[in-house]
Design a protein around this motif. Structure first.
Motif, PDB file in Angstrom:
ATOM      1  N   ALA A 112       0.829  -1.159  -0.006  1.00  0.00           N
ATOM      2  CA  ALA A 112       0.001   0.030   0.109  1.00  0.00           C
ATOM      3  C   ALA A 112       0.772   1.177   0.108  1.00  0.00           C
ATOM      4  N   PHE A 113       1.953   1.035   0.655  1.00  0.00           N
ATOM      5  CA  PHE A 113       2.714   2.331   0.619  1.00  0.00           C
ATOM      6  C   PHE A 113       3.610   2.689  -0.725  1.00  0.00           C
ATOM      7  N   ASP A 114       3.511   1.659  -1.425  1.00  0.00           N
ATOM      8  CA  ASP A 114       4.010   2.188  -2.775  1.00  0.00           C
ATOM      9  C   ASP A 114       3.050   2.699  -3.934  1.00  0.00           C
ATOM     10  N   ASP A 115       1.919   2.801  -3.155  1.00  0.00           N
ATOM     11  CA  ASP A 115       0.816   3.474  -4.013  1.00  0.00           C
ATOM     12  C   ASP A 115       1.150   5.161  -3.613  1.00  0.00           C
ATOM     13  N   ALA A 116       1.163   5.889  -4.623  1.00  0.00           N
ATOM     14  CA  ALA A 116       1.417   7.132  -4.397  1.00  0.00           C
ATOM     15  C   ALA A 116       0.024   7.842  -3.808  1.00  0.00           C
ATOM     16  N   GLY A 117      -1.163   7.453  -4.297  1.00  0.00           N
ATOM     17  CA  GLY A 117      -2.444   7.970  -4.023  1.00  0.00           C
ATOM     18  C   GLY A 117      -2.742   7.695  -2.531  1.00  0.00           C
ATOM     19  N   PHE A 118      -2.531   6.324  -2.021  1.00  0.00           N
ATOM     20  CA  PHE A 118      -2.618   5.931  -0.800  1.00  0.00           C
ATOM     21  C   PHE A 118      -1.794   6.691   0.282  1.00  0.00           C
ATOM     22  N   MET A 177      -2.865   9.266   3.164  1.00  0.00           N
ATOM     23  CA  MET A 177      -2.378   8.821   4.456  1.00  0.00           C
ATOM     24  C   MET A 177      -1.906  10.156   5.279  1.00  0.00           C
ATOM     25  N   GLU A 178      -0.967  10.760   4.372  1.00  0.00           N
ATOM     26  CA  GLU A 178      -0.699  12.106   4.892  1.00  0.00           C
ATOM     27  C   GLU A 178      -1.604  13.173   5.422  1.00  0.00           C
ATOM     28  N   ARG A 179      -2.463  13.303   4.417  1.00  0.00           N
ATOM     29  CA  ARG A 179      -3.596  14.160   4.729  1.00  0.00           C
ATOM     30  C   ARG A 179      -4.368  13.776   6.130  1.00  0.00           C
ATOM     31  N   ALA A 180      -4.776  12.353   6.178  1.00  0.00           N
ATOM     32  CA  ALA A 180      -5.356  11.686   7.330  1.00  0.00           C
ATOM     33  C   ALA A 180      -4.755  11.996   8.359  1.00  0.00           C
ATOM     34  N   TYR A 211     -10.313  11.900   6.710  1.00  0.00           N
ATOM     35  CA  TYR A 211      -9.942  10.867   7.613  1.00  0.00           C
ATOM     36  C   TYR A 211     -10.968   9.401   7.622  1.00  0.00           C
ATOM     37  N   THR A 212     -12.316   9.633   7.505  1.00  0.00           N
ATOM     38  CA  THR A 212     -13.212   8.543   7.318  1.00  0.00           C
ATOM     39  C   THR A 212     -12.969   7.752   6.134  1.00  0.00           C
ATOM     40  N   ASP A 213     -12.436   8.495   4.778  1.00  0.00           N
ATOM     41  CA  ASP A 213     -12.544   7.870   3.774  1.00  0.00           C
ATOM     42  C   ASP A 213     -11.222   7.230   3.607  1.00  0.00           C
ATOM     43  N   PHE A 214     -10.004   7.797   4.530  1.00  0.00           N
ATOM     44  CA  PHE A 214      -8.717   7.023   4.405  1.00  0.00           C
ATOM     45  C   PHE A 214      -8.899   5.640   5.205  1.00  0.00           C
ATOM     46  N   LEU A 215      -9.802   5.753   6.282  1.00  0.00           N
ATOM     47  CA  LEU A 215      -9.940   4.528   7.199  1.00  0.00           C
ATOM     48  C   LEU A 215     -10.459   3.453   6.293  1.00  0.00           C
ATOM     49  N   ALA A 216     -11.560   3.920   5.467  1.00  0.00           N
ATOM     50  CA  ALA A 216     -12.122   3.017   4.616  1.00  0.00           C
ATOM     51  C   ALA A 216     -11.324   2.117   3.759  1.00  0.00           C
TER      52      ALA A 216
END
Length: 691
Positions: A165-171, A175-178, A370-375
């Motif tokens: 997951a950490f190789d995905d720039a979008g993820f 994560m940084e925003r959340a 935050y909630t979108d990232f958790l999902a």
């Protein structure tokens, strides 16, 4: 803000300094930052849209607060609402006081008649103050609990999601925003929601009071509130729009400030005489920033002035209406006095409510991040499987393994095959980007192949709980982290603090033998702030008597780190971060020795060494590889290095190119084959043999 007018490509040939117009910045445009993700939406939204979305946002705030603490959530909301009811009672009781005081008769009799209503007013004021204090206490208790709940939930997922997951720039961006804004947004949203509730409760209380006094007064309140509300919203929007427009310039100022006042840049700044350039850039940015701020102040002042004028006119109209009602005998004088007090209370409540509308709306957007990232993080969790278990592997087999990273077309590993047995060392060799690290992480179970299998003793790792496999892995990574703990704790990371050979008399019971971050030789209740005094605590060359410390020291010696650690101010108890008082920093090679010591202490049956000597000097590198060659006979070692002289003793060498295993065999066999390995080895050897 002026854009860069000169780029590297457009400079005249032979020019040592770029030409640019006076007052124009040479810095290029900045990439949008995570905390600007909703700036455009917030800059364009209207107040009416904010008001429509408020119920949904408030429901979100209450939900997360409820999860953090039901008791404090109920208390904060209920006591604020009850405070509003107490305000209404106090205002209505005030009418009774004024009626008694304005009645006909002797003054003493009027005062006596007013006493019961005065008692009610005093009681209502006391109750309202007490309720507000209790509500504030509950809110103050709730906020840190909300933040802790939100952050803990976030970190539970970030430490458990698949490594891929950490190789995905979008993820990573999400994560940084959340992490940086979303978690705080939960706390700010809770605070804003409760403050908004308090403001609305106060406004409702005064509205009910005025409606009971006379329905006309309720309409007058609404009319009188419009100019003040408009001015408050308008001034807030001006400030926000200005902040949004100045974001890029402020980031440039922060960047320039950091460059001019940073230990890491100080030497180059002086050696390359960069001071005039940086100060000129700062003057350009700071001057523009100051002018913009002054313009915002001017516009806000004009807005407040206009709002104040219309608010005064509206207030005058309210008093005219009050006078008309009094003259027409439709409103008693006591009720008019109460109405004046209610209007003042309404103005304060309205200001509190309006102030928090924009805050709640903005924080609601970041809370959605935050909630979108958790999902999304929940969708990237490793599969929960207990189909099989693994032990220390006697053999590891990779068959037709292929691995793609997110957002890349070419595979990192393509159809790889290899086998390694306990007691063997294999080396992965190849140019940069050939897939060596990716293949090693497949072997360690940190990634699962898109196709093919990685098996330990015939058991595919895809059928095993990943943490079961990781318990048997130690890794010296080329991207090791500088953990901000003591030197000893850096070696102990990720392992049990108890001695492994069972020679201690008793297990740790959580009292005298708790895991330690503090000094080793001093009593546990006697902290030591100063350096070693050269007597009992001077660095020791012999292994320590304590079995645990002996294991730590043995691992440090094996990695060539012991002498370096012993030379630190507090030896193994030295804090390795300058963020702490008395903390020390290490060089790159020293940190790499510490990372190797951590792997040796873990003493795992699978050891991955990915460029373990990239920052080491020749002597330290020789010692490290000597320790690796003398490794435990029951260990599987995977070695990655560009220094091919260090792989000659490997039992088997695999040469990778663009994800493929193009050659494999022993050192002498590969040299005799005259392929890629022989070419690379000869190139390096030339540097040592050429005259």
């Amino acid at each position: 803000m002026a854009k860069a007018t000169v780029t590297a490509a457009s400079r005249p040939s032979g020019s040592s300094r770029p030409s640019h117009p006076s007052g124009s910045s040479q810095l290029p445009e900045l990439k949008a930052s995570w905390w600007e993700s909703h700036s455009v939406a917030l800059a364009s939204v209207r107040f009416s849209a904010m008001a429509r979305r408020l119920p949904a946002v408030l429901r979100q705030a209450v939900t997360i607060a409820w999860q953090a603490s039901r008791r404090d959530t109920v208390a904060a909301l209920a006591f604020n609402l009850l405070a509003g009811v107490a305000t209404a009672f106090g205002l209505l009781a005030t009418r009774g006081v004024l009626q008694a005081l304005f009645a006909a008769g002797p003054t003493l009799d009027r005062v006596r008649a007013a006493v019961p209503s005065l008692v009610v007013v005093a009681a209502a004021t006391f109750v309202r103050s007490g309720l507000s204090i209790i509500a504030g206490w509950a809110q103050a208790r709730l906020e840190p609990q909300v933040l802790t709940t939100a952050e803990r939930r976030l970190f539970e997922l970030t430490t458990q999601v698949k490594l891929a997951a950490f190789d995905d720039a979008g993820f990573s961006d999400e994560m940084e925003r959340a992490r940086n804004r979303g978690s705080l947004a939960v706390q700010f949203l809770t605070r804003g929601a409760i403050d908004l509730t308090a403001g609305l409760a106060g406004l409702a209380a005064t509205a009910v009071t005025l409606a009971l006094l006379h329905p006309v007064l309720l309409g007058a309140l609404l009319l009188a509130s419009v100019p003040a509300a408009w001015a408050a919203v308008r001034a807030a929007r001006l400030a926000y729009l200005s902040n949004h427009a100045r974001t890029s310039r402020r980031r440039r100022l922060w960047m320039l400030s950091d460059l001019m006042a940073n230990r890491a840049t100080a030497a180059e700044l002086r050696a390359f005489t960069m001071r005039p350039f940086l100060l000129r850039e700062y003057d350009i940015m700071a001057g523009a920033e100051t002018r913009t701020e002054l313009e915002v102040v001017r516009r806000q002042t004009m807005t407040r002035l206009v709002g104040g004028v219309f608010s005064g006119v509206a207030t005058f109209g309210v008093y005219v209406a009050l006078g008309a009602l009094l003259v027409d005998h439709r409103l008693p004088l006591a009720a008019a006095g109460t109405a004046v007090l209610a209007l003042q209370a309404a103005r304060n409540a309205l200001a509190l409510a309006v102030t928090n509308v924009n805050r709640v709306y903005e924080e609601g957007l970041y809370f959605n991040d935050y909630t979108d990232f958790l999902a999304r993080a929940g969708e990237r969790m490793p599969p929960v499987t207990r189909e099989a278990t693994v032990r220390a592997p006697a053999s590891i087999e990779v068959r037709d393994a292929t691995l793609h990273y997110a957002e890349t077309d070419a595979p990192a590993v393509l159809g790889a095959n290899l086998t390694v047995h306990r007691g063997q060392t294999i080396a992965l060799v190849g140019e940069n980007g050939s897939g060596k690290t990716s293949l090693a992480r497949l072997i360690a179970g940190l990634y699962h192949p898109d196709s093919g299998t990685v098996s330990w003793d015939g058991t595919p790792l895809s059928t095993v709980d990943p943490e079961d496999a990781w318990q048997h892995v130690a890794m010296v990574s080329q991207e090791y982290w500088h953990w901000p703990f003591t030197a000893e704790r850096n070696i102990l990371l990720g392992t049990n603090d108890a001695p492994r050979d069972g020679t201690n008399d008793a297990p740790r019971d959580g009292t005298n033998d708790a895991p330690r971050d503090g000094p080793r030789d001093a009593p546990r209740d006697a902290p030591r702030d100063g350096p070693r005094d050269g007597t009992n605590d001077e660095p020791r060359d012999e292994p320590r008597e304590n079995t645990h410390d002996g294991l730590v020291e043995a691992a440090a010696r094996k990695a060539g780190a012991h002498d370096m650690i012993a030379g630190l101010p507090a030896g193994y108890d030295t804090l390795l971060s300058r963020n702490f008082a008395g903390g020390q920093d290490l060089s790159g090679g020293q940190w790499q020795r510490l990372a190797a010591a951590r792997a040796f202490y873990r003493d795992a049956p699978v050891l991955i060494c990915d460029e373990p000597s990239a920052a080491l000097d020749a002597r330290a590198e020789h010692a490290l590889f000597a320790a690796l060659r003398a490794g435990a006979p029951d260990r599987i070692t995977v070695l990655i290095t560009h220094r091919l002289a260090n792989v000659r003793h490997a039992d088997h060498i695999y040469v990778l190119h663009e994800g493929h295993v193009v050659e494999h065999g022993a050192h002498l066999d590969l040299l005799a084959a005259g392929g890629t390995y022989a070419e690379l080895f000869a190139l390096q050897a030339t540097g040592y043999t050429a005259a």
